[in-house]
Design a protein around this motif. Sequence first.
Motif, PDB file in Angstrom:
ATOM      1  N   ALA A  90       0.823  -1.211   0.000  1.00 33.55           N
ATOM      2  CA  ALA A  90       0.000   0.000   0.000  1.00 33.55           C
ATOM      3  C   ALA A  90       0.859   1.265   0.000  1.00 33.55           C
ATOM      4  N   TRP A  91       2.027   1.192   0.634  1.00 24.80           N
ATOM      5  CA  TRP A  91       2.934   2.344   0.690  1.00 24.80           C
ATOM      6  C   TRP A  91       3.832   2.439  -0.539  1.00 24.80           C
ATOM      7  N   GLY A  92       3.722   1.491  -1.463  1.00 22.42           N
ATOM      8  CA  GLY A  92       4.481   1.565  -2.707  1.00 22.42           C
ATOM      9  C   GLY A  92       5.810   0.857  -2.682  1.00 22.42           C
ATOM     10  N   PHE A  93       6.054   0.021  -1.667  1.00 14.44           N
ATOM     11  CA  PHE A  93       7.315  -0.701  -1.584  1.00 14.44           C
ATOM     12  C   PHE A  93       7.166  -2.175  -1.951  1.00 14.44           C
ATOM     13  N   GLY A  94       6.029  -2.536  -2.509  1.00 14.02           N
ATOM     14  CA  GLY A  94       5.807  -3.895  -2.962  1.00 14.02           C
ATOM     15  C   GLY A  94       6.036  -4.010  -4.452  1.00 14.02           C
ATOM     16  N   SER A  95       5.262  -4.830  -5.107  1.00  9.27           N
ATOM     17  CA  SER A  95       5.449  -5.084  -6.536  1.00  9.27           C
ATOM     18  C   SER A  95       4.640  -4.151  -7.426  1.00  9.27           C
ATOM     19  N   ARG A  96       3.789  -3.312  -6.848  1.00  9.64           N
ATOM     20  CA  ARG A  96       2.978  -2.405  -7.659  1.00  9.64           C
ATOM     21  C   ARG A  96       3.359  -0.955  -7.385  1.00  9.64           C
ATOM     22  N   LYS A  97       3.117  -0.112  -8.377  1.00  2.51           N
ATOM     23  CA  LYS A  97       3.383   1.312  -8.224  1.00  2.51           C
ATOM     24  C   LYS A  97       2.142   2.007  -7.675  1.00  2.51           C
ATOM     25  N   ILE A  98       2.369   3.080  -6.910  1.00  2.17           N
ATOM     26  CA  ILE A  98       1.249   3.850  -6.385  1.00  2.17           C
ATOM     27  C   ILE A  98       1.362   5.289  -6.875  1.00  2.17           C
ATOM     28  N   SER A  99       0.221   5.957  -6.968  1.00  2.00           N
ATOM     29  CA  SER A  99       0.198   7.353  -7.406  1.00  2.00           C
ATOM     30  C   SER A  99      -0.042   8.310  -6.252  1.00  2.00           C
ATOM     31  N   LYS A 100      -0.462   7.774  -5.113  1.00  2.00           N
ATOM     32  CA  LYS A 100      -0.686   8.612  -3.938  1.00  2.00           C
ATOM     33  C   LYS A 100      -0.479   7.774  -2.683  1.00  2.00           C
ATOM     34  N   MET A 101      -0.254   8.458  -1.588  1.00  2.00           N
ATOM     35  CA  MET A 101      -0.041   7.769  -0.323  1.00  2.00           C
ATOM     36  C   MET A 101      -1.347   7.165   0.179  1.00  2.00           C
ATOM     37  N   PRO A 102      -1.271   6.053   0.917  1.00  2.00           N
ATOM     38  CA  PRO A 102      -2.497   5.436   1.423  1.00  2.00           C
ATOM     39  C   PRO A 102      -3.182   6.315   2.464  1.00  2.00           C
ATOM     40  N   SER A 103      -4.481   6.256   2.502  1.00  2.00           N
ATOM     41  CA  SER A 103      -5.255   7.013   3.491  1.00  2.00           C
ATOM     42  C   SER A 103      -5.301   6.256   4.815  1.00  2.00           C
ATOM     43  N   LYS A 104      -5.704   6.955   5.858  1.00  2.00           N
ATOM     44  CA  LYS A 104      -5.857   6.312   7.170  1.00  2.00           C
ATOM     45  C   LYS A 104      -6.873   5.186   7.080  1.00  2.00           C
ATOM     46  N   GLU A 105      -7.909   5.403   6.304  1.00  2.00           N
ATOM     47  CA  GLU A 105      -8.956   4.383   6.169  1.00  2.00           C
ATOM     48  C   GLU A 105      -8.410   3.129   5.487  1.00  2.00           C
ATOM     49  N   GLU A 106      -7.556   3.329   4.461  1.00  2.00           N
ATOM     50  CA  GLU A 106      -6.981   2.173   3.766  1.00  2.00           C
ATOM     51  C   GLU A 106      -6.073   1.377   4.697  1.00  2.00           C
ATOM     52  N   ILE A 107      -5.229   2.065   5.438  1.00  2.00           N
ATOM     53  CA  ILE A 107      -4.343   1.375   6.380  1.00  2.00           C
ATOM     54  C   ILE A 107      -5.160   0.615   7.421  1.00  2.00           C
ATOM     55  N   LYS A 108      -6.182   1.261   7.936  1.00  2.00           N
ATOM     56  CA  LYS A 108      -7.030   0.622   8.943  1.00  2.00           C
ATOM     57  C   LYS A 108      -7.698  -0.625   8.392  1.00  2.00           C
ATOM     58  N   SER A 109      -8.111  -0.577   7.134  1.00  2.00           N
ATOM     59  CA  SER A 109      -8.777  -1.739   6.533  1.00  2.00           C
ATOM     60  C   SER A 109      -7.822  -2.895   6.285  1.00  2.00           C
ATOM     61  N   LEU A 110      -6.520  -2.597   6.144  1.00  2.00           N
ATOM     62  CA  LEU A 110      -5.532  -3.646   5.864  1.00  2.00           C
ATOM     63  C   LEU A 110      -4.965  -4.285   7.135  1.00  2.00           C
ATOM     64  N   MET A 111      -5.005  -3.591   8.246  1.00  2.00           N
ATOM     65  CA  MET A 111      -4.370  -4.094   9.463  1.00  2.00           C
ATOM     66  C   MET A 111      -4.897  -5.455   9.930  1.00  2.00           C
ATOM     67  N   PRO A 112      -6.188  -5.784   9.754  1.00  2.00           N
ATOM     68  CA  PRO A 112      -6.648  -7.130  10.134  1.00  2.00           C
ATOM     69  C   PRO A 112      -5.987  -8.246   9.334  1.00  2.00           C
ATOM     70  N   CYS A 113      -5.364  -7.909   8.198  1.00  2.00           N
ATOM     71  CA  CYS A 113      -4.691  -8.916   7.377  1.00  2.00           C
ATOM     72  C   CYS A 113      -3.259  -9.162   7.828  1.00  2.00           C
ATOM     73  N   VAL A 114      -2.790  -8.410   8.813  1.00  2.00           N
ATOM     74  CA  VAL A 114      -1.395  -8.473   9.249  1.00  2.00           C
ATOM     75  C   VAL A 114      -1.275  -9.226  10.570  1.00  2.00           C
ATOM     76  N   GLY A 115      -0.224 -10.052  10.671  1.00  2.00           N
ATOM     77  CA  GLY A 115       0.054 -10.757  11.922  1.00  2.00           C
ATOM     78  C   GLY A 115       0.379 -12.217  11.683  1.00  2.00           C
ATOM     79  N   LEU A 116       1.589 -12.631  12.058  1.00  2.00           N
ATOM     80  CA  LEU A 116       1.983 -14.022  11.832  1.00  2.00           C
ATOM     81  C   LEU A 116       1.229 -14.997  12.723  1.00  2.00           C
ATOM     82  N   ASP A 117       0.482 -14.494  13.689  1.00  2.00           N
ATOM     83  CA  ASP A 117      -0.392 -15.371  14.468  1.00  2.00           C
ATOM     84  C   ASP A 117      -1.553 -15.872  13.617  1.00  2.00           C
TER      85      ASP A 117
END
Length: 344
Positions: free
Chosen positions: A124-151
Motif C-alpha cells: 500500500a505504501w508503494g514498496f511492494g510489486s505495484r506502483k502507487i500514485s498517492k499515499m495510502p489514506s488512514k482508512e486504507e491502512i485501517k482496513s488492511l491491518m486485520p490482514c497483518v500478523g503471523l499469528d
Amino acid sequence: MRIGIHFWPLLLFTVLFNIRKNPESPVNEIRAIKIEGFAQGTSYHITYYSKDSLITKGQIESLFSNLDSSLSIYKPYSLINRFNNSASGVEMDEHLSKVVKRSIEIYKETHGIFDISIYPIVDAWGFGSRKISKMPSKEEIKSLMPCVGLDKLHIEGNKLVKNISCLKIDVNGIAQGYSVDVLAKFIESKGIYNYLVEIGGEIRVKGRKQPGGELMQIGIEQASENTITDQLQKILKMGDGAITTSGNYRKYIQNGNKKLSHLMDPKSGYPINNEMISITVRAPDAMSADGYDNALMGMGVKRGLKFVKKHKELEAYFIFHKPDGTIVDTASEGFYNENISSLK
C-alpha cells in the motif's frame, strides 16, 4: 502530491582485499578467484581461494534463479506469490520453508516487531510489486491491518496455511541474507573453506585470505540520515560469520520535504519513525543477521542494545541521531570481535 521511491544501490559495506596479482605465480598456487554479477535487484560478489576454478558463474546464477522462483514477490510465477494469491495456502519448497520458519522464530523473539505478514501494508505504501500514485489514506491502512500478523499463519506438515485469505507475506527483509547462506553452503560443498560471499552488501565470510592467512577486512562506510559516503567509518577484521545492515536512508518515499522509511511498523501500519539511521548486525549466519537488523531498526537504540545483550549470538553497531540532530554511533560490547564464531 509527488511521491518518489528512492533506492541506494549498495549497503554500507566495502570489502577490502588488497590482493596483489603476480603474473609469474605458478598455476597450481592458491589464488583468489572472483565471480560477480547482478541478481535480486543488486550486485553480488564472490571471492574464494583455491588452486583451481571450481565454481562457474552459470552455477551461481542457477542458484539465484531457483531462489527467485521460490521467494521473489517480483516474479509472478514464484511460490511466494502463489501463496499470497491463494485462499488458504501452499506446499512449501526447501527455500520457503527455511525462510518462513526462521521468520516465525524472529517474530516471536521480537514480539512482532519483525513480521513478514506486513506485505499488504508494504504494498500500500508503494514498496511492494505495484506502483502507487498517492499515499495510502488512514482508512486504507485501517482496513488492511486485520490482514497483518503471523499469528494468523501456521504450518501443517509441509504446508504453509493462512487463517485469513487476505494474509500475504514478503520475505525481502530476510531472504537476501538467506541467499548469501545458500551460496556459502554451495561453495563449501565444493570443498572450499576460505571465501567471502556478498549480495547487495549482505556478507558471509569463512576462513582467511590465502596464501598469507590474513583476516578478511570489511569497511563500514559513513552514513548520515540522507546519504552514504565513500569514506569509511569503521574497518572490521572478520573471522567466520555474517554481517548485514539495514538503514532508513537506502529506500524511502519522498512526500514533499518529508522522507518516509520503507521499514514499516507492523503494529501501526505506518513507516517506522525513530532515532535510528542504520544498524549493522553480526551473527553466525546471514539469514539471522538480515532478519534481526530490521527488527533492531524498529526497536531503537536503547531497546535494541538490551535485546542484543540477551542474544549472545548477536552483536550490533548503531548509527542514530540525538534529539538535537547530532549524528552519533554506538556498538554492543563484542561487535569488534574478530571471530564471530566464538560468540555464544
